[in-house]
Design a protein around this motif. Structure first.
Motif, PDB file in Angstrom:
ATOM      1  N   LEU A  81       0.736  -1.272  -0.132  1.00 21.13           N
ATOM      2  CA  LEU A  81       0.028  -0.011   0.071  1.00 21.13           C
ATOM      3  C   LEU A  81       0.919   1.312   0.008  1.00 21.13           C
ATOM      4  O   LEU A  81       0.578   2.087  -0.727  1.00 21.13           O
ATOM      5  N   ASN A  82       1.851   1.132   0.863  1.00 26.02           N
ATOM      6  CA  ASN A  82       2.976   2.370   1.012  1.00 26.02           C
ATOM      7  C   ASN A  82       3.695   2.499  -0.421  1.00 26.02           C
ATOM      8  O   ASN A  82       3.778   3.796  -0.827  1.00 26.02           O
ATOM      9  N   ALA A  83       3.892   1.573  -1.152  1.00 22.94           N
ATOM     10  CA  ALA A  83       4.406   1.625  -2.432  1.00 22.94           C
ATOM     11  C   ALA A  83       3.503   2.318  -3.649  1.00 22.94           C
ATOM     12  O   ALA A  83       3.979   3.136  -4.131  1.00 22.94           O
ATOM     13  N   VAL A  84       2.505   2.025  -3.530  1.00 23.91           N
ATOM     14  CA  VAL A  84       1.403   2.441  -4.469  1.00 23.91           C
ATOM     15  C   VAL A  84       1.109   3.769  -4.139  1.00 23.91           C
ATOM     16  O   VAL A  84       1.213   4.856  -5.088  1.00 23.91           O
ATOM     17  N   VAL A  85       0.793   4.277  -2.751  1.00 28.98           N
ATOM     18  CA  VAL A  85       0.494   5.460  -2.103  1.00 28.98           C
ATOM     19  C   VAL A  85       1.744   6.537  -2.691  1.00 28.98           C
ATOM     20  O   VAL A  85       1.621   7.777  -2.899  1.00 28.98           O
ATOM     21  N   LEU A  93      -0.203   8.781   3.097  1.00 26.21           N
ATOM     22  CA  LEU A  93      -0.736   7.903   4.100  1.00 26.21           C
ATOM     23  C   LEU A  93      -0.025   8.369   5.524  1.00 26.21           C
ATOM     24  O   LEU A  93       0.895   9.172   5.214  1.00 26.21           O
ATOM     25  N   GLN A  94      -0.813   8.456   6.682  1.00 32.64           N
ATOM     26  CA  GLN A  94      -0.249   8.565   7.891  1.00 32.64           C
ATOM     27  C   GLN A  94       1.510   8.010   8.138  1.00 32.64           C
ATOM     28  O   GLN A  94       1.506   6.803   7.499  1.00 32.64           O
ATOM     29  N   LYS A  95       2.207   8.680   8.710  1.00 33.01           N
ATOM     30  CA  LYS A  95       3.681   8.233   8.995  1.00 33.01           C
ATOM     31  C   LYS A  95       3.464   7.500  10.573  1.00 33.01           C
ATOM     32  O   LYS A  95       3.076   8.117  11.348  1.00 33.01           O
ATOM     33  N   ILE A  96       3.876   6.231  10.158  1.00 29.36           N
ATOM     34  CA  ILE A  96       3.756   5.542  11.762  1.00 29.36           C
ATOM     35  C   ILE A  96       5.480   5.071  11.956  1.00 29.36           C
ATOM     36  O   ILE A  96       6.127   4.387  11.086  1.00 29.36           O
ATOM     37  N   ALA A 115      -5.661   2.234   7.291  1.00 30.10           N
ATOM     38  CA  ALA A 115      -4.478   3.296   6.943  1.00 30.10           C
ATOM     39  C   ALA A 115      -5.442   4.527   6.885  1.00 30.10           C
ATOM     40  O   ALA A 115      -6.715   4.699   6.577  1.00 30.10           O
ATOM     41  N   TRP A 116      -5.143   5.821   7.396  1.00 29.60           N
ATOM     42  CA  TRP A 116      -5.631   7.194   7.105  1.00 29.60           C
ATOM     43  C   TRP A 116      -4.957   7.797   5.908  1.00 29.60           C
ATOM     44  O   TRP A 116      -3.709   7.856   5.635  1.00 29.60           O
ATOM     45  N   VAL A 117      -6.022   8.051   5.146  1.00 32.54           N
ATOM     46  CA  VAL A 117      -5.510   8.331   3.602  1.00 32.54           C
ATOM     47  C   VAL A 117      -5.955   9.904   3.551  1.00 32.54           C
ATOM     48  O   VAL A 117      -6.861  10.129   3.749  1.00 32.54           O
TER      49      VAL A 117
END
Length: 152
Positions: A81-85, A93-96, A115-117
């Motif tokens: 998901l991170n790679a796509v967004v 996305l939010q930074k965790i 995920a918070w978008v």
């Protein structure tokens, strides 16, 4: 602390859970409530859950550890998901941060179940409508969000 079998084992239909309560009076009140509000777990459910718990405990920190499996699946999904967004300029996305895990006894990277978008478009009426349309195709809006013409 309250626990359930539905999350770690995927047996949500069994409706089996338990609680650890320090105060004896509170524990008795909780027991009385459960006994009066439900018929209790069937013998079949109790035996099935006992077998599942035994298997889970036998494999803790082993090759078939259910928590390692769950972490690896969720981490893989989060990375994808991170790679796509990250390729988008419209959403983020939010930074965790990575945190110490008491189960694995080391710092682990995040693997959240949600995920918070955030819409990164300029706050113009057109951009708000576009982001709202994009979000509405993925998640239904609440009544208040529909009334306000936005989605959260």
């Amino acid at each position: 602390m309250m626990f359930t079998m539905s999350k770690p084992s995927g047996h949500a239909g069994s409706r089996f859970g338990w609680a650890l309560i320090r105060d004896e009076n509170v524990a008795q009140r909780a027991y009385d409530y459960v006994q009066m509000s439900i018929m209790g777990a069937s013998r079949d459910t109790q035996l099935r859950m006992l077998k599942i718990v035994k298997v889970m405990l036998a494999n803790l920190h082993g090759e078939d550890d259910i928590f390692t499996f769950g972490y690896n699946v969720m981490r893989s999904r989060w990375r994808r998901l991170n790679a796509v967004v990250s390729r988008s300029r419209r959403i983020s996305l939010q930074k965790i941060p990575s945190e110490y895990c008491t189960y694995f006894k080391r710092v682990r990277e995040p693997s959240p179940a949600y995920a918070w978008v955030k819409c990164e478009r300029r706050k113009t009426r057109t951009a708000t409508r576009r982001c709202s349309r994009q979000r509405s195709s993925h998640a239904p809006a609440s009544g208040a969000e529909r009334a306000a013409g936005t989605q959260g």
